[in-house]
Each structure stands twice: as structure tokens, then as C-alpha cells.
Scaffold this active site. Structure first.
Site, PDB file in Angstrom:
ATOM      1  N   HIS A  47      -3.871  24.056 -14.953  1.00  0.00           N
ATOM      2  CA  HIS A  47      -3.529  25.115 -14.223  1.00  0.00           C
ATOM      3  C   HIS A  47      -1.928  26.458 -14.290  1.00  0.00           C
ATOM      4  O   HIS A  47      -1.644  25.148 -15.197  1.00  0.00           O
ATOM      5  CB  HIS A  47      -3.738  24.713 -12.785  1.00  0.00           C
ATOM      6  CG  HIS A  47      -5.480  24.612 -12.261  1.00  0.00           C
ATOM      7  ND1 HIS A  47      -5.558  24.403 -10.922  1.00  0.00           N
ATOM      8  CD2 HIS A  47      -5.872  24.101 -12.725  1.00  0.00           C
ATOM      9  CE1 HIS A  47      -6.604  24.750 -10.670  1.00  0.00           C
ATOM     10  NE2 HIS A  47      -7.170  24.399 -12.129  1.00  0.00           N
ATOM     11  N   GLU A  49       0.518  26.906 -12.701  1.00  0.00           N
ATOM     12  CA  GLU A  49       0.957  26.199 -11.541  1.00  0.00           C
ATOM     13  C   GLU A  49       1.673  25.139 -12.270  1.00  0.00           C
ATOM     14  O   GLU A  49       2.725  24.846 -12.710  1.00  0.00           O
ATOM     15  CB  GLU A  49       0.722  26.524  -9.942  1.00  0.00           C
ATOM     16  CG  GLU A  49       0.015  27.369  -9.576  1.00  0.00           C
ATOM     17  CD  GLU A  49      -1.757  27.605  -9.818  1.00  0.00           C
ATOM     18  OE1 GLU A  49      -2.229  28.258  -8.408  1.00  0.00           O
ATOM     19  OE2 GLU A  49      -1.863  27.425 -10.890  1.00  0.00           O
ATOM     20  N   CYS A  77      -4.905  26.186  -5.704  1.00  0.00           N
ATOM     21  CA  CYS A  77      -6.017  24.696  -5.443  1.00  0.00           C
ATOM     22  C   CYS A  77      -5.549  24.324  -4.979  1.00  0.00           C
ATOM     23  O   CYS A  77      -3.942  23.960  -4.816  1.00  0.00           O
ATOM     24  CB  CYS A  77      -6.544  24.902  -5.913  1.00  0.00           C
ATOM     25  SG  CYS A  77      -6.132  24.010  -7.547  1.00  0.00           S
ATOM     26  N   CYS A  80      -3.129  21.924  -7.138  1.00  0.00           N
ATOM     27  CA  CYS A  80      -1.664  22.563  -7.493  1.00  0.00           C
ATOM     28  C   CYS A  80      -0.166  22.649  -5.875  1.00  0.00           C
ATOM     29  O   CYS A  80       0.213  23.022  -5.999  1.00  0.00           O
ATOM     30  CB  CYS A  80      -2.362  24.430  -7.821  1.00  0.00           C
ATOM     31  SG  CYS A  80      -2.619  24.493  -9.063  1.00  0.00           S
TER      32      CYS A  80
END
Length: 143
Positions: A47, A49, A77, A80
Site C-alpha cells: 500500500h 502508506e 486500512c 496501514c
């Protein structure tokens, strides 16, 4: 947030879900920037992040990103949010909320849990319209 949106647009151009993230230090210098790369890297943890946090930590020589802020185009999410907490991010700024997968203002509300070791200051809705439009256009093109 403009840099995070640029990363999100680049991710969309690669066929990835358009999410971008940028880590900034206390002086306002950009330490890292990334867009989603889960498909490209065949990595469910890639992801935006996570990639930005990894790069910033490597540059800083520490897993702790004290006095750093994270800008991300979509509400993080749970995975993260956990990484943000462990990195000790000072402030989290995010664009669009994510009622289905978000874990900051939706779902588990990770930073409000008693088991959360560190909670950053959270500012949602920053660049929300641009982030939402980018996501909507991306998914509309896929249907």
C-alpha cells in the site's frame, strides 16, 4: 496533499488503485512518497502508506519517524494504521474517508483502541474532493 494526489494519479496510470502517500519531516522536507504497487510487486502489503513509511525509515535510519507527518489520499486500512502507529507518526492527514476498508474513522477505529501504543493527531477530509473523484473515476472505468 498535492504530492500524494500526484502519486495516486501515477498509481492509477499503472492500473493500481489510486492511493498516494507522502512522509514529511518537521521542517517540511519530503522524506518519501509512494503510490500503491500491490499488483506490480505482487505484494498485498504494498500500500502507498507502507511503501512511503519504509522509504522514510530507511532514509532516516530508524523505524521511528518521530516528528514526521503522513499525507495519504485515502483513509488508511487497519494494516496501514498499525504501521503508522508503530512508526510513531506525529500527524496523519488523509483525503477521502473509506467506509468499507478504512480503520481510522470507520471500522475498527484503530487509534482509539486501548491496545494502540501510539495515536497520531488525525485530520481527515484534506483534499477529499480530488481524492474521491480520482477513486470514483478509476473504478467507473473498470466497470
Amino acid at each position: 496533499m498535492d504530492l500524494a494526489l500526484a502519486e495516486a494519479r501515477d498509481a492509477a496510470a499503472r492500473g493500481e488503485v489510486p492511493v498516494g502517500a507522502v512522509v514529511v519531516d518537521a521542517k517540511g522536507d519530503v522524506l518519501a512518497r509512494a503510490g500503491n504497487r500491490t499488483l506490480e510487486l505482487r505484494d498485498p502489503t504494498a500500500h502507498a502508506e507502507i511503501l512511503a513509511l519504509r522509504e522514510a525509515a530507511a532514509k532516516g535510519g530508524s523505524e521511528r519517524l518521530l516528528d514526521c507527518d503522513l499525507y495519504v489520499t485515502l483513509e488508511p486500512c487497519a494494516m496501514c494504521a498499525g504501521a503508522i502507529s508503530f512508526a510513531r507518526i506525529r500527524r496523519l492527514y488523509f483525503g477521502a474517508g473509506d467506509p468499507k476498508g478504512g480503520a481510522v474513522e470507520h471500522g475498527p477505529r484503530f487509534f482509539g483502541q486501548p491496545t494502540c501504543h501510539h495515536a497520531p493527531e488525525v485530520y481527515g477530509g484534506i483534499g477529499e474532493t480530488a481524492a474521491s473523484e480520482l477513486l470514483k473515476a478509476f473504478f467507473a472505468a473498470r466497470r
